[in-house]
Design a protein around this motif. Sequence first.
Motif, PDB file in Angstrom:
ATOM      1  N   LEU A 227       0.821  -1.206   0.000  1.00 34.50           N
ATOM      2  CA  LEU A 227       0.000   0.000   0.000  1.00 34.50           C
ATOM      3  C   LEU A 227       0.860   1.264   0.000  1.00 34.50           C
ATOM      4  O   LEU A 227       0.544   2.256  -0.670  1.00 34.50           O
ATOM      5  N   LYS A 228       1.951   1.235   0.744  1.00 33.93           N
ATOM      6  CA  LYS A 228       2.872   2.379   0.745  1.00 33.93           C
ATOM      7  C   LYS A 228       3.449   2.618  -0.654  1.00 33.93           C
ATOM      8  O   LYS A 228       3.624   3.759  -1.087  1.00 33.93           O
ATOM      9  N   MET A 229       3.724   1.535  -1.352  1.00 34.17           N
ATOM     10  CA  MET A 229       4.274   1.663  -2.708  1.00 34.17           C
ATOM     11  C   MET A 229       3.222   2.197  -3.675  1.00 34.17           C
ATOM     12  O   MET A 229       3.534   2.980  -4.575  1.00 34.17           O
ATOM     13  N   VAL A 230       1.966   1.789  -3.488  1.00 37.23           N
ATOM     14  CA  VAL A 230       0.876   2.341  -4.288  1.00 37.23           C
ATOM     15  C   VAL A 230       0.797   3.847  -4.070  1.00 37.23           C
ATOM     16  O   VAL A 230       0.668   4.634  -5.015  1.00 37.23           O
ATOM     17  N   ALA A 231       0.883   4.263  -2.805  1.00 40.33           N
ATOM     18  CA  ALA A 231       0.802   5.682  -2.464  1.00 40.33           C
ATOM     19  C   ALA A 231       1.949   6.484  -3.075  1.00 40.33           C
ATOM     20  O   ALA A 231       1.796   7.681  -3.349  1.00 40.33           O
TER      21      ALA A 231
ATOM     22  N   SER B 182       5.487  -5.867  -7.304  1.00 41.35           N
ATOM     23  CA  SER B 182       5.789  -7.294  -7.340  1.00 41.35           C
ATOM     24  C   SER B 182       7.295  -7.540  -7.313  1.00 41.35           C
ATOM     25  O   SER B 182       7.786  -8.395  -6.567  1.00 41.35           O
ATOM     26  N   GLU B 183       8.026  -6.767  -8.092  1.00 41.66           N
ATOM     27  CA  GLU B 183       9.482  -6.918  -8.132  1.00 41.66           C
ATOM     28  C   GLU B 183      10.122  -6.499  -6.815  1.00 41.66           C
ATOM     29  O   GLU B 183      11.040  -7.160  -6.314  1.00 41.66           O
TER      30      GLU B 183
ATOM     31  N   ILE C  16       2.441 -10.764  -9.131  1.00 37.43           N
ATOM     32  CA  ILE C  16       1.472  -9.673  -9.337  1.00 37.43           C
ATOM     33  C   ILE C  16       0.129 -10.067  -8.729  1.00 37.43           C
ATOM     34  O   ILE C  16      -0.572  -9.241  -8.137  1.00 37.43           O
ATOM     35  N   ARG C  17      -0.210 -11.336  -8.857  1.00 34.18           N
ATOM     36  CA  ARG C  17      -1.463 -11.822  -8.247  1.00 34.18           C
ATOM     37  C   ARG C  17      -1.413 -11.654  -6.730  1.00 34.18           C
ATOM     38  O   ARG C  17      -2.412 -11.326  -6.094  1.00 34.18           O
ATOM     39  N   GLY C  18      -0.243 -11.869  -6.134  1.00 36.58           N
ATOM     40  CA  GLY C  18      -0.084 -11.676  -4.698  1.00 36.58           C
ATOM     41  C   GLY C  18      -0.269 -10.221  -4.302  1.00 36.58           C
ATOM     42  O   GLY C  18      -0.887  -9.911  -3.275  1.00 36.58           O
ATOM     43  N   VAL C  19       0.253  -9.322  -5.124  1.00 33.53           N
ATOM     44  CA  VAL C  19       0.069  -7.884  -4.878  1.00 33.53           C
ATOM     45  C   VAL C  19      -1.412  -7.543  -4.920  1.00 33.53           C
ATOM     46  O   VAL C  19      -1.935  -6.849  -4.042  1.00 33.53           O
ATOM     47  N   GLU C  20      -2.090  -8.036  -5.943  1.00 27.73           N
ATOM     48  CA  GLU C  20      -3.528  -7.765  -6.087  1.00 27.73           C
ATOM     49  C   GLU C  20      -4.305  -8.299  -4.886  1.00 27.73           C
ATOM     50  O   GLU C  20      -5.235  -7.645  -4.402  1.00 27.73           O
ATOM     51  N   TYR C  21      -3.905  -9.491  -4.425  1.00 30.63           N
ATOM     52  CA  TYR C  21      -4.579 -10.088  -3.263  1.00 30.63           C
ATOM     53  C   TYR C  21      -4.426  -9.190  -2.026  1.00 30.63           C
ATOM     54  O   TYR C  21      -5.402  -8.922  -1.318  1.00 30.63           O
TER      55      TYR C  21
END
Length: 248
Positions: free
Chosen positions: A196-200, A209-210, A216-221
């Motif tokens: 979430l911090k990275m999204v912000a 993901s990297e 990427i699926r884990g990030v989405e989850y």
Amino acid sequence: MQNIESDDLAEFVISPLILQSIKPEISQHGFGGFWFQGIPNRAYQDYLHNSKTSILTRRMLHSSGGVYSSSHTVQKIQRHYIDQVAARDVNFSLALKLEQPYYYQLSEGGQANKANKLFSSYGIKTVLSYPMRHYASEAWCGRFTLLSKEGDLHPKLADLETSLKRVQSTLFEHLHHELNPYRQVSLFNQTALKALKMVASGLQNSEISEELHITIRGVEYHLESMRNKLSASNRANLVHIAHQLEII
């Protein structure tokens, strides 16, 4: 009879340097010890609702995380209360109503209740829960639980509140992040918080993901889990709520 105060310090006990500056503000009103914590403004409603899907479950509210005490002895009292008394004590839920101060009721039907037995074993006759509005947050506030060996203690609340504002200001200056109830370690998945911090900060899911070494699926989850927990309508709203709760 056990003393309220003790020089023996432990984790979540206010440091002697800070205590030296705030103790006179408390003691002048007849209180010999206290514990202080951050409380979500919605705590009472969530406690009554008691939903397992809510962020603020009863298990979370029945915890000593982020509670700072004026001494090791007061810390023991607080943890004893939380571990063995709070779940069946009417005072616990009533003290979550944050509109006004609340004096603990230490008898029921003329008989000493379990809270009375705990507090009186330390010579404590008056317990006052005093919520204090957080000047910078609409999500949570501070709350003092004040302890006194004086019975029927009724200080002038206006004067007491003035003192507590100064004490809270000092505690927030030194312990703001530690006191934030939404920053307790067990409340959110730590990988989800990192994502979430990275999204912000503007990163896309592939970049997150990297960085986190997950799919990427884990990030989405993780982001979907946070969105559900915070009742966010979309990605931007999720970041906005997280900023309001000061978790990123």
